[in-house]
Motif scaffolding. Structure first.
Motif: not given
Length: 718
Positions: A325-352
């Protein structure tokens, strides 16, 4: 009061070829009541509501044959049953299981229609019908309908009931090869092929996948020792039982190290590039929570790669990537993971999804990685600061074409040493296009039952045909997975013919499965006397791994209410057509409808097979033009005009000439037996010669048929 409510009178799932199409459908009988007098153009606002709720309807071509065709029909005026067909098809697509087939047809009863639509899974098809009915009713009545909630409900059902994408790609590859498939459970256990020729898969595991080999692969230390003994480069490692032992092993091996469970998967519990006692001991606790034992291992620098080995070759390869992740000086690590990593359409919670969502509460290795950099979930990185989140388990770039032949050979050898037929081989190296030994690369794991999605949906590069590779592994070129299937349909004589054909095939030394109205037989032994002229009984025959040939009776109820148990057959017999009135319960009202019932059997004949048809029944004889394979006629009349013309064209036939049963092929004639032979004397002569024709069409030798006719004994109930 005008009755404008849609009412479903009955629903059937036809789980096989049927009067509508070759593939399974849901058939609903729908009463539109007084809406018979209100086509869509007479219902104010209906067009606008439907197109707003279901904008994808613009893609439905309908009978017009072009994009927007259905909407043209909707604007000009069409009836609710037809609209329901398209609504249900659209809901399938919105739920993630697109289907393209549907039909709506009137019945003789005013306001009652039959609506049929393709659906691979019964539960999903029924749910789409229920929701489609409610949606259409709301559109007609101008009441509210929550489309988003309905589609969300359907998608949840699809996640639960549909085949997983990895299994589905293998099933589709089998379908492309015309290899039949049977879903054996509500999950991903699939039979491909019939009877003795079948194979089974459970996603990327097959009936060739050894349980012992899977056990070896699940033990990472044992796997390394076995493949190392065969010359495969592996990282040095040691099993440890405490944090202190982990640090001691790390010192012996040399920093940095990897700490992981010996029996983990999907990268869970794996901590990499550990270079301090504190980090090693903390990683031991995480790994111990994920597996039975903990392994400390040499850290191999480079990229992580996953090579998919199927049989004797590497069929796909992906390169892993670090997640940052790349910091923006405002958001927490957890928020940045959710906005920069988990928004990847390849990521999900099941085998699809090929990649997992990163959630700090269930990813302790990520928490450790952050701690090593001085962060936790609430930390706020400075603007532009790069923070490493995860080093492994993120395969995103296809590199199949780059794999060096020596690397591929090492991967195949490693899999063979373990004993698997399909496996995912994890290789760490700087350049997959160079031999491992020259660059200090190594094979770090062998995984049984590997995931396929990373190869089907890479972020970079082309998808690989892994489904086709697995099917080719199980069924080499020329292997169709089929045993000879003889289907017997018609208004009369089905069970008698089925018994005789089964006897004749069995006389050739084959293990024959027989499903007919008198019961179910396996290898000549009756296993039940319940009516076996059903989809269920036919499917039981085809699931039996001993069956070398199958004979299956298909009455009108099977074709109209259940669907055929098989997708194609070697021989399709049709006896007599009967009268439409006999099938009035299904709204079969004329000869055109009746012909469509019996053609279902003929439509399923393989190009290499044959239709066996009654030349003395004009409607049945007329089905000859529909056969993809050859045609055999049979007749009790030696001077049949149909036979004469067919033989003159080089065709084949069986007929009675006095007491003689005669076989003709083109200009050749041969007596194959006597109608008065003890074995068949009690049979209706029509069914005796039909059985002979079917056996010959299935490839039995004439002398064998001749001998077997004399010893045949019809069951008492036949």
């Amino acid at each position: 009061m005008t009755h404008r409510t849609l009412q479903v009178l009955r629903v059937r799932y036809l789980d096989g070829p049927n009067i509508w199409t070759y593939r399974p459908v849901v058939e609903a009988w729908v009463d539109i009541h007084d809406l018979e007098d209100a086509p869509s153009n007479l219902i104010p606002g209906l067009y606008e509501r439907l197109t707003a709720w279901l904008p994808g309807l613009i893609e439905h071509r309908c009978g017009v044959g072009e994009r927007g065709g259905f909407l043209e029909r909707l604007r000009e005026g069409t009836w609710p049953a037809h609209i329901l067909e398209h609504v249900v098809i659209e809901l399938h697509g919105m739920a993630g299981v697109p289907e393209g087939f549907g039909k709506a047809r009137m019945t003789p009863e005013r306001g009652i229609y039959k609506v049929a639509f393709r659906s691979r899974t019964e539960a999903i098809g029924r749910a789409c019908l229920d929701i489609g009915l409610a949606l259409l009713q709301a559109a007609i009545d101008d009441t509210a309908f929550d489309v988003e909630a309905a589609v969300s409900e359907l998608r949840a059902l699809v996640d639960k009931k549909a085949l997983g994408p990895s299994t589905a790609c293998i099933v589709e590859a089998a379908y492309a090869r015309r290899i039949p498939t049977v879903r054996l459970t509500g999950g991903n256990l699939i039979q491909m092929g019939y009877g003795v020729c079948q194979r089974r898969i459970w996603t990327a595991e097959t009936d060739r996948t050894s349980a012992i080999a899977e056990g070896i692969a699940s033990d990472k230390d044992l796997t390394k020792r076995l493949i190392s003994a065969c010359g495969i480069p592996v990282p040095a490692g040691e099993i440890v039982d405490s944090p202190a032992a982990a640090w001691s092993a790390a010192e012996d091996i040399g920093l940095p190290v990897v700490v992981k469970p010996t029996d983990g998967n999907h990268g869970r519990g794996v901590s990499m590039a550990l270079d301090s006692r504190e980090a090693v001991e903390a990683a031991w606790a995480v790994a111990a929570a994920e597996g039975d034992e903990v392994l400390v291992e040499q850290f191999i620098p480079g990229y992580e790669h996953r090579l998919l080995v199927v049989g004797e070759r590497v069929v796909a390869a992906c390169r892993g990537e670090e997640v940052c992740i790349v910091g923006d000086g405002t958001n927490t690590v957890e928020a940045l993971i959710n906005s920069q990593v988990n928004t990847d359409l390849r990521r999900g919670s099941d085998e699809a999804f090929p990649l997992d969502v990163i959630a700090l509460d269930v990813c302790p290795t990520v928490v450790l990685e952050l701690a090593r950099q001085g962060f936790d979930c609430a930390s706020i990185p400075a603007a532009g600061q790069r923070v490493l989140i995860q080093r492994n388990a993120n395969h995103g770039a296809d590199v199949t074409a780059q794999v060096h032949p020596e690397v591929a050979a090492d991967a195949v050898l490693a899999v063979k040493v373990v004993g698997l037929d399909i496996a995912g081989v994890d290789v760490v190296c700087s350049d997959i296009g160079q031999p491992l030994r020259a660059q200090g690369g190594a094979v770090v794991e062998i995984n049984a039952g590997p995931g396929l999605l990373m190869h089907l949906k890479p972020a970079v590069g082309d998808p690989q045909p892994v489904g086709e590779a697995i099917v080719a592994h199980l069924f080499p070129d020329g292997d169709t997975g089929r045993v000879p299937v003889v289907g017997v349909s018609g208004a009369e004589g089905r069970a008698q013919i089925a018994h005789l054909v089964a006897w004749l095939l069995q006389s050739d030394g084959r293990y024959v499965g027989l499903a007919c109205g008198d019961g179910l037989w396996m290898g000549g032994r009756q296993v039940t006397d319940r009516n076996g002229a059903s989809w269920d009984a036919g499917r039981r025959v085809l699931m039996n791994r001993n069956v070398e040939a199958a004979v299956i009776e298909n009455g009108p109820a099977v074709i109209l209410d259940e669907g055929m148990a098989y997708d194609r057959c070697a021989v399709g017999v049709v006896t007599t057509a009967g009268a439409p009135s006999a099938l009035a319960d299904w709204h079969i009202q004329d000869d055109t409808h009746l012909r469509n019932v019996w053609r279902t059997q003929v439509d399923l004949v393989l190009p290499s097979g044959a239709a066996v048809l009654n030349a003395d029944d004009a409607m049945v004889a007329g089905l000859a033009e529909l056969s993809d394979g050859a045609v055999w006629f049979y007749s009790t009349q030696a001077d049949s005009a149909v036979l004469t013309a067919h033989l003159a064209d080089g065709g084949a036939a069986v007929w009675l000439d006095g007491d003689s049963i005669v076989v003709g092929r083109g200009g050749e004639r041969q007596t194959i037996g006597l109608r008065s032979a003890p074995g068949i004397a009690t049979l209706d002569p029509r069914w005796a010669i039909a059985g002979v024709a079917a056996a010959l069409a299935a490839g039995l030798a004439e002398d064998l048929v001749h001998a077997a006719l004399d010893t045949y004994h019809a069951p008492e109930r036949a």
